[in-house]
Every structure is written in structure tokens, then in C-alpha cells.
Design a protein around this motif. Structure first.
Motif, PDB file in Angstrom:
ATOM      1  N   ASP A  39      21.548  -4.600 -11.138  1.00  0.00           N
ATOM      2  CA  ASP A  39      21.491  -5.972 -10.642  1.00  0.00           C
ATOM      3  C   ASP A  39      21.990  -6.997 -11.648  1.00  0.00           C
ATOM      4  N   LEU A  40      22.483  -8.098 -11.090  1.00  0.00           N
ATOM      5  CA  LEU A  40      22.725  -9.326 -11.825  1.00  0.00           C
ATOM      6  C   LEU A  40      21.627 -10.315 -11.463  1.00  0.00           C
ATOM      7  N   LEU A  41      21.152 -11.064 -12.446  1.00  0.00           N
ATOM      8  CA  LEU A  41      20.319 -12.225 -12.152  1.00  0.00           C
ATOM      9  C   LEU A  41      21.240 -13.434 -12.199  1.00  0.00           C
ATOM     10  N   VAL A  42      21.387 -14.093 -11.051  1.00  0.00           N
ATOM     11  CA  VAL A  42      22.336 -15.194 -10.915  1.00  0.00           C
ATOM     12  C   VAL A  42      21.586 -16.509 -10.790  1.00  0.00           C
ATOM     13  N   GLN A  43      22.005 -17.494 -11.584  1.00  0.00           N
ATOM     14  CA  GLN A  43      21.542 -18.858 -11.366  1.00  0.00           C
ATOM     15  C   GLN A  43      22.412 -19.442 -10.263  1.00  0.00           C
ATOM     16  N   VAL A  44      21.819 -19.673  -9.110  1.00  0.00           N
ATOM     17  CA  VAL A  44      22.574 -20.092  -7.925  1.00  0.00           C
ATOM     18  C   VAL A  44      22.942 -21.563  -8.049  1.00  0.00           C
ATOM     19  N   GLU A  45      24.239 -21.839  -7.887  1.00  0.00           N
ATOM     20  CA  GLU A  45      24.733 -23.219  -7.955  1.00  0.00           C
ATOM     21  C   GLU A  45      25.054 -23.785  -6.575  1.00  0.00           C
ATOM     22  N   ALA A  46      25.396 -22.920  -5.625  1.00  0.00           N
ATOM     23  CA  ALA A  46      25.721 -23.378  -4.272  1.00  0.00           C
ATOM     24  C   ALA A  46      25.510 -22.228  -3.304  1.00  0.00           C
ATOM     25  N   ILE A  47      25.218 -22.584  -2.060  1.00  0.00           N
ATOM     26  CA  ILE A  47      25.044 -21.588  -1.005  1.00  0.00           C
ATOM     27  C   ILE A  47      25.821 -22.058   0.230  1.00  0.00           C
ATOM     28  N   ALA A  48      26.058 -21.133   1.147  1.00  0.00           N
ATOM     29  CA  ALA A  48      26.598 -21.475   2.458  1.00  0.00           C
ATOM     30  C   ALA A  48      25.683 -20.866   3.512  1.00  0.00           C
ATOM     31  N   ASP A 312      29.276 -30.461   3.060  1.00  0.00           N
ATOM     32  CA  ASP A 312      28.199 -30.159   2.121  1.00  0.00           C
ATOM     33  C   ASP A 312      27.042 -31.116   2.390  1.00  0.00           C
ATOM     34  N   LEU A 313      25.853 -30.558   2.581  1.00  0.00           N
ATOM     35  CA  LEU A 313      24.697 -31.348   2.982  1.00  0.00           C
ATOM     36  C   LEU A 313      23.837 -31.811   1.815  1.00  0.00           C
ATOM     37  N   GLY A 314      24.277 -31.510   0.576  1.00  0.00           N
ATOM     38  CA  GLY A 314      23.504 -31.941  -0.584  1.00  0.00           C
ATOM     39  C   GLY A 314      22.738 -30.798  -1.203  1.00  0.00           C
ATOM     40  N   THR A 315      21.668 -31.121  -1.897  1.00  0.00           N
ATOM     41  CA  THR A 315      20.920 -30.116  -2.645  1.00  0.00           C
ATOM     42  C   THR A 315      20.214 -29.121  -1.718  1.00  0.00           C
ATOM     43  N   VAL A 316      19.875 -27.973  -2.296  1.00  0.00           N
ATOM     44  CA  VAL A 316      19.176 -26.927  -1.538  1.00  0.00           C
ATOM     45  C   VAL A 316      17.703 -27.295  -1.447  1.00  0.00           C
ATOM     46  N   LYS A 336      32.598 -23.864   7.411  1.00  0.00           N
ATOM     47  CA  LYS A 336      31.309 -23.502   6.816  1.00  0.00           C
ATOM     48  C   LYS A 336      30.563 -24.720   6.285  1.00  0.00           C
ATOM     49  N   VAL A 337      29.247 -24.693   6.466  1.00  0.00           N
ATOM     50  CA  VAL A 337      28.337 -25.696   5.916  1.00  0.00           C
ATOM     51  C   VAL A 337      27.797 -25.169   4.599  1.00  0.00           C
ATOM     52  N   THR A 338      27.832 -25.995   3.555  1.00  0.00           N
ATOM     53  CA  THR A 338      27.359 -25.593   2.233  1.00  0.00           C
ATOM     54  C   THR A 338      26.278 -26.547   1.743  1.00  0.00           C
ATOM     55  N   LEU A 339      25.555 -26.109   0.698  1.00  0.00           N
ATOM     56  CA  LEU A 339      24.612 -26.952  -0.037  1.00  0.00           C
ATOM     57  C   LEU A 339      24.813 -26.663  -1.518  1.00  0.00           C
ATOM     58  N   THR A 340      24.636 -27.680  -2.340  1.00  0.00           N
ATOM     59  CA  THR A 340      24.972 -27.563  -3.758  1.00  0.00           C
ATOM     60  C   THR A 340      23.832 -28.061  -4.639  1.00  0.00           C
ATOM     61  N   GLY A 341      23.388 -27.232  -5.570  1.00  0.00           N
ATOM     62  CA  GLY A 341      22.408 -27.620  -6.552  1.00  0.00           C
ATOM     63  C   GLY A 341      20.985 -27.597  -6.043  1.00  0.00           C
ATOM     64  N   PHE A 342      20.042 -27.768  -6.972  1.00  0.00           N
ATOM     65  CA  PHE A 342      18.603 -27.732  -6.660  1.00  0.00           C
ATOM     66  C   PHE A 342      17.925 -28.970  -7.227  1.00  0.00           C
TER      67      PHE A 342
END
Length: 342
Positions: A39-48, A312-316, A336-342
Motif C-alpha cells: 500500500d501507499l498512504l496518500v495525502q488526498v488533495e482532490a477527489i472526483a 469544482d465544488l470546493g473543499t471536501v 466530472k464534478v470534483t472537490l479540492t482540499g480539506f
């Protein structure tokens, strides 16, 4: 060197509820997962967000235990398992995850390296997060299931339904970039027609009206292949009429029994494509998805493919994800609809 915290913000649900219910998706604080050997542990920056997100939310009640949704993601590797060979800490990655593991709607996420690709250099995290699930679905459907060749000599006609959707747009782009196919796409609104054409569709027909007459007008001899993203059960008789003898029909949507015998007289082949099969069944060739995502990134960076991110709808957070689910459930999403950052 930054230290990974012990807990993280995430969005999940405790009970299957209509999306207009404020508790259908909730802001949570959960433990940061630990990576397994591969596995990789990923710091998520954006999702779709994809239709699978709301379908799982609607159909899988977790019985009061937090369940995190989300599959498309882009981010940075912050830790690796002891058997990881393909990535290092600091790599920027994108991927679609596994349907039988916790989702990507969290600040940190673990994922098997064999289904991960390096993020296209020319895209932002949000632009990259829009691509993995749909590009893998399109690639596997065209080249693995239907068996089409990646060559300008691969000619003929391909019909793709919902050509302005996430998958349809990637099917059109890949067919344009890697084959000599003529692409007919279905779309019904001026904005979806325009988007489908930008994605590589040559002819557009309206899926709200009978397809055979419209398709015959632009392809008098019928089509060689159909990539069905929606309504396969409702349209099966039309597809049997439209397809040429020995043609191929591929479906990615969900439905029950259909009259498959309609395809027999023309010896039409039927194929399923489910991008999660590799990870769900731990298939020996699941690293093919790592290689495919690498090729998608190469094509993007070369200018042959473009992101399908449109909004992009903004933060997660729970409120923004509820809005994303509403958009997809309405059936009116373009790209696609995305969200960026936390």
C-alpha cells in the motif's frame, strides 16, 4: 519533515438516507489508516465523484458504522508499505481505488500501488482526480473487452451513449486519439452536444428519441461497436437493430434480465466492463491498471487527452459532497464534478 497525524477529517455515512437528508453524508474524524505491505498512504488533495458513489450510498446501509465513500483521488504519497516497489514518498499520484476498501473522501487514504498511476504533470490535482475511474473503464472496455486495436487502421463506427458523461467523454477521446474509429455519441441538450463534440464525437444523436432512424441517417450500414453507459436494457432491441453482423456490445450500467437472444441472429458479442474487477478479485494482472494510468498520463501530457473536470465544488466536506451527489443523481452532470482540499 512533516509528521502524519493520528486522526483525519473524512466524510462518510452511518445509514442509507435520501441525499436531501442532512445526515445522508456526515463530517467525521477518523483514525489515519496504516499502509499494508503493497500500500501507499496518500495525502488526498482532490477527489472526483462518480455514480458509483451514490449507488453504494443508496444500496449499502452500514448499520451505524461509519462508511467512507469515494474512489477517484489525486494526492501525494506520504508513506509506503514494506513491499512497495513502484513509488516513493513525495510522488504525486492519481487512482480510482478499490470498491471493497474505505473510500477516498478522507484526508489520508491507503491504496494498493498496483492500481495507482503517477499524476499527469500538466494537470492540477483536481483535473487529475477527474480521470482515473472513467479512463480505466473506457480503456478496458475498448481495448480489453471489445478487443479494439490501438491503431489508426482500427476503423469502423462506434456508438457511445451519454457521450457528455464522465465515461462517455473518455471513450470518445480515446477512440479519437488511438484509433481510426468514427464516433457517434448520444446527447440531448445543447450544452451536452457541444461538450461531446469537444471530446471527440463526430456525430451526435438524441437518446430521448428512437435511435435506429437517427443512427441509420449518419451510418447507413449500421455500427460496428456500441459502448453502452446507460439504458442498455431499455435500448437492447434498438442496439440489435443498429449493430452490424458480428458487432460488439459492451455495457457498464446496472440492470437485471434482458432478452439477450435478440443478439443471436447477427452473432453479436456481449461484454461487461467493471473497472473494480481487478482489485475486487485480486487478479494477477491488476498492475495493468498501473500501466494504463501511466499511459493515460502520458497522453494527457502530450496533449492527446484532456481532463473531463467541469465543476469544482470546493473543499471536501459533507455539505459539498451532498451537493455533488445531488448533481449526479439528477442525471444532468456534464463531465466530472470534483472537490479540492480539506
Amino acid at each position: 519533515m512533516s509528521v502524519t497525524p493520528k486522526t483525519m477529517p473524512a466524510v462518510g455515512y452511518l445509514k442509507s438516507l435520501p441525499i436531501d437528508d442532512d445526515e445522508s453524508l456526515l463530517d467525521l474524524e477518523l483514525p489515519v489508516p496504516q499502509p499494508g505491505p503493497h500500500d501507499l498512504l496518500v495525502q488526498v488533495e482532490a477527489i472526483a465523484v462518480n455514480p458509483v458513489d451514490y449507488k453504494v450510498r443508496q444500496g449499502n446501509d452500514p448499520g451505524g458504522e461509519p462508511k467512507v465513500l469515494g474512489w477517484d483521488a489525486a494526492g501525494t504519497v506520504v508513506a509506503v508499505g514494506d513491499r512497495v516497489e513502484l513509488f516513493e514518498v513525495g510522488d504525486e499520484v492519481y487512482y480510482a481505488g478499490a470498491i471493497d476498501r474505505p473510500g477516498t473522501n478522507s484526508r489520508f487514504h491507503t491504496v494498493d500501488e498496483r492500481i495507482v498511476g503517477r499524476k499527469p504533470r500538466t494537470l492540477s490535482f483536481a483535473e487529475a482526480a477527474a480521470l482515473p475511474l472513467t479512463s480505466l473503464t473506457a480503456w478496458e472496455g475498448l481495448f480489453d473487452r471489445l478487443g479494439l486495436r490501438q491503431s489508426p487502421e482500427q476503423t469502423g463506427t462506434l456508438l457511445v451513449t451519454a457521450a457528455a458523461g464522465g465515461v462517455g467523454a473518455m471513450v470518445a477521446q480515446l477512440a479519437r486519439a488511438l484509433t481510426g474509429l468514427t464516433v457517434i455519441g448520444t446527447a440531448s441538450r445543447p450544452e451536452t452536444v457541444e461538450f461531446a463534440r469537444r471530446m471527440g464525437v463526430t456525430h451526435v444523436v438524441d437518446h430521448h428519441h428512437p435511435l435506429p432512424a437517427q443512427v441509420t441517417e449518419v451510418a447507413p450500414g449500421g455500427v460496428d461497436h456500441i459502448f453502452g453507459t446507460a439504458g442498455t436494457d431499455r435500448n437492447l432491441a434498438a442496439y440489435a437493430e443498429i449493430l452490424k453482423p458480428f458487432g460488439g456490445l459492451l455495457a457498464i450500467d446496472d440492470f437485471g434480465a434482458v432478452e439477450i437472444g435478440l443478439l443471436k441472429s447477427k452473432s453479436i458479442s456481449f461484454h461487461w466492463e467493471f473497472m473494480f474487477t481487478h482489485s475486487l478479485y485480486r487478479t494477477p494482472d491488476r498492475a495493468a491498471q498501473h500501466r494504463t494510468l501511466g499511459e493515460i498520463a502520458r497522453l494527457v501530457d502530450a496533449g492527446s487527452l484532456r481532463t473531463t473536470a467541469t465543476r469544482d465544488l470546493g473543499t471536501v466536506n459533507a455539505a459539498h459532497l451532498r451537493e455533488a451527489h445531488r448533481i449526479l443523481e439528477s442525471g444532468a452532470a456534464i463531465g466530472k464534478v470534483t472537490l479540492t482540499g480539506f
